[in-house]
Write a protein that holds these residues in place. Structure first.
Motif, short mmCIF file in Angstrom:
data_model
loop_
_atom_site.label_atom_id
_atom_site.label_comp_id
_atom_site.label_asym_id
_atom_site.label_seq_id
_atom_site.Cartn_x
_atom_site.Cartn_y
_atom_site.Cartn_z
N MET A 49 20.49 -7.25 -49.45
CA MET A 49 20.63 -7.93 -48.67
C MET A 49 21.92 -8.68 -48.52
SD MET A 49 16.99 -9.49 -48.96
CE MET A 49 17.15 -9.96 -50.82
N GLN A 50 22.28 -9.76 -47.28
CA GLN A 50 23.50 -10.40 -47.60
C GLN A 50 23.06 -11.42 -48.57
OE1 GLN A 50 24.29 -11.74 -43.42
NE2 GLN A 50 26.23 -10.49 -43.98
N ARG A 51 24.15 -11.89 -49.44
CA ARG A 51 24.29 -12.71 -50.55
C ARG A 51 24.72 -14.28 -50.02
NH1 ARG A 51 26.58 -8.23 -54.40
NH2 ARG A 51 27.16 -7.39 -52.47
N CYS A 52 23.83 -15.18 -50.24
CA CYS A 52 24.14 -16.63 -49.71
C CYS A 52 23.87 -17.47 -50.75
CB CYS A 52 23.22 -16.96 -48.63
SG CYS A 52 23.58 -18.63 -47.78
N VAL A 53 24.45 -18.63 -50.84
CA VAL A 53 24.34 -19.57 -51.56
C VAL A 53 24.20 -20.96 -50.93
CG1 VAL A 53 25.05 -18.85 -53.95
CG2 VAL A 53 26.56 -20.28 -52.48
N SER A 54 23.18 -22.13 -51.19
CA SER A 54 23.36 -23.29 -50.87
C SER A 54 23.38 -24.28 -52.15
CB SER A 54 21.98 -23.67 -50.02
OG SER A 54 22.10 -24.79 -49.72
N ILE A 55 24.44 -24.31 -52.79
CA ILE A 55 24.39 -25.22 -54.20
C ILE A 55 25.40 -26.28 -54.13
CG2 ILE A 55 23.89 -22.85 -55.20
CD1 ILE A 55 26.79 -22.43 -55.72
N GLY A 56 25.38 -27.05 -53.00
CA GLY A 56 26.25 -28.28 -52.82
C GLY A 56 27.39 -28.07 -52.44
N VAL A 57 28.43 -29.11 -53.06
CA VAL A 57 29.70 -29.22 -52.77
C VAL A 57 30.54 -28.57 -53.59
CG1 VAL A 57 31.68 -30.93 -52.15
CG2 VAL A 57 29.46 -31.46 -51.47
N LEU A 58 31.23 -27.46 -53.32
CA LEU A 58 32.27 -26.94 -54.19
C LEU A 58 33.62 -26.90 -53.74
CD1 LEU A 58 29.16 -25.58 -55.00
CD2 LEU A 58 30.53 -23.04 -55.11
N ASP A 59 34.38 -26.60 -54.86
CA ASP A 59 35.96 -26.76 -54.68
C ASP A 59 36.38 -25.41 -54.25
OD1 ASP A 59 35.93 -25.50 -56.98
OD2 ASP A 59 36.81 -27.14 -58.02
N ARG A 60 37.56 -25.12 -53.65
CA ARG A 60 38.03 -23.95 -53.26
C ARG A 60 38.15 -22.88 -54.35
NH1 ARG A 60 42.89 -22.94 -49.12
NH2 ARG A 60 42.93 -20.53 -49.23
N PRO A 61 38.56 -23.21 -55.53
CA PRO A 61 38.36 -22.25 -56.81
C PRO A 61 37.24 -21.50 -56.90
CG PRO A 61 40.21 -24.03 -57.27
CD PRO A 61 39.15 -24.53 -55.90
N SER A 62 36.14 -22.58 -56.92
CA SER A 62 34.46 -21.96 -57.43
C SER A 62 34.18 -21.15 -56.33
CB SER A 62 33.95 -23.17 -57.46
OG SER A 62 34.29 -23.93 -58.62
N LEU A 63 34.65 -21.40 -54.86
CA LEU A 63 34.05 -20.66 -53.74
C LEU A 63 34.78 -19.34 -53.92
CD1 LEU A 63 34.40 -23.27 -51.12
CD2 LEU A 63 32.23 -22.21 -51.73
N GLN A 64 36.13 -19.40 -54.21
CA GLN A 64 36.76 -17.96 -54.36
C GLN A 64 36.29 -17.21 -55.37
OE1 GLN A 64 39.70 -16.83 -52.31
NE2 GLN A 64 38.72 -14.99 -53.12
N ARG A 65 36.02 -17.79 -56.60
CA ARG A 65 35.31 -17.07 -57.61
C ARG A 65 33.87 -16.46 -57.38
NH1 ARG A 65 33.03 -20.11 -63.11
NH2 ARG A 65 31.61 -18.43 -63.78
N LEU A 66 32.96 -17.17 -56.39
CA LEU A 66 31.87 -16.63 -56.22
C LEU A 66 31.98 -15.34 -54.95
CD1 LEU A 66 29.36 -19.55 -55.91
CD2 LEU A 66 29.76 -18.25 -57.82
N LYS A 67 33.00 -15.73 -54.30
CA LYS A 67 33.35 -14.72 -53.09
C LYS A 67 33.72 -13.29 -54.04
CE LYS A 67 35.78 -13.85 -49.02
NZ LYS A 67 36.59 -12.53 -49.37
#
Length: 320
Positions: free
Chosen positions: A133-151
């Motif tokens: 399935m498409q993978r999604c998160v709703s985990i609050g406010v993240l900074d750009r490095p954390s978002l890049q890491r999860l991507k």
């Protein structure tokens, strides 16, 4: 205002704020006119295809935020379960169950302003596992490095609601600024994630607030727009709010469709309690997706009932 003119303006890039105000001022008896316009716009962009999403409350309660609508808020005294972040295998098992039920997207949701470093490690490991399935998160406010890491780990969609328009937002949340929300959404867009960004309606906001929220979402170029209706929960500051009337809820969905003609709109929280037997009309009002199964702290409808509703409407579930 004719039906053809309204549809034409919407298909031209979305109705203007001025037209949205005129739509909001339509008498209640014009609901069928409004739904006819929204349905034509939806079918123009999406045909008969709908999507199903599912979520898991990956960490419950334990929240330092003060959102007035939320049973997990530090301001709430609601009877909800409290537990730390679920382990990797449990989360993957929940994802498997969602897929079996028919969901095409699965979202990991956590309470709080954002995950701890240890929690981020767990979430990253889960995202690296292909659930089909498409993978999604709703985990609050993240900074750009954390978002890049999860991507990089496989995240495809970042969900972050604005909740309400700026003027009204201040009455609902004080522990997270509206500008922080905008920054988080923009950061997710910058790293190349799809953004799911919407709000909650029925908290006491005006039609002008609703129009402004949709306008901001349009300006952000959100990829998907969740529309939630307040389900007042005992023990929260908004427990005494009356439920939206079903026709008003449908008008909100239709307004979103006409302002955001090509964007998927997901009708999520509060659907069952607000719309009741009128739930099938959310698609005519412009919705292209619904949330399948339970919500964070409240029960949803059975997947079998929703799938049967979609089948009887002649719609097709899109798993792509």
């Amino acid at each position: 205002m004719t039906l053809e003119a309204l549809v034409s303006e919407s298909l031209g890039g979305g109705i203007s704020v001025e037209t949205a105000r005129a739509v909001a001022a339509l008498p209640g008896g014009e609901l069928s006119f409004l739904l006819a316009a929204a349905d034509r716009v939806r079918q123009h962009h999406f045909g008969l295809r709908v999507r199903l999403c599912s979520i898991v409350n990956a960490r419950s309660n334990l929240c330092g935020e003060d959102c007035a609508f939320c049973a997990q808020s530090r301001r709430a005294h609601a009877d909800v379960p409290t537990y730390a972040l679920l382990d990797e295998e449990t989360l993957l098992a929940r994802a498997g169950a969602a897929r079996e039920a028919g969901a095409g997207e699965f979202s990991l949701v956590t309470s709080g302003k954002g995950p701890s470093p240890a929690e981020l490690d767990v979430l990253e490991r889960v995202l690296r596992r292909d659930t089909g399935m498409q993978r999604c998160v709703s985990i609050g406010v993240l900074d750009r490095p954390s978002l890049q890491r999860l991507k990089d780990a496989g995240l495809q969609v970042f969900h972050h609601n604005l909740e309400a328009a700026p003027r009204f937002y201040e009455q609902i949340v004080s522990t997270r600024s509206f500008s922080e929300n905008l920054t988080a959404v923009r950061a997710a867009k910058e790293v190349g994630l799809e953004v799911c960004c919407g709000g909650i309606f029925g908290m006491g906001e005006t039609w002008e607030d609703r129009i402004e929220l949709f306008r901001i979402i349009r300006d952000l170029d959100a990829d998907r727009v969740p529309v939630n209706f307040l389900h007042p929960i005992e023990g929260t500051p908004l427990a005494g709010r009356p439920l939206l009337e079903a026709p008003e809820a449908l008008r909100i969905v239709a307004l979103g469709r006409l302002m955001l003609p090509g964007k998927p709109i997901n009708v999520a929280g509060g659907r069952e309690v607000v719309l009741g037997s009128l739930q099938p009309l959310v698609f005519m009002a412009g919705a292209t997706s619904i949330l399948l199964g339970d919500y964070l702290t409240t029960k949803g409808r059975s997947a079998a009932d929703d799938l049967e509703m979609i089948r009887r409407l002649g719609l097709t579930v899109d798993h792509a």
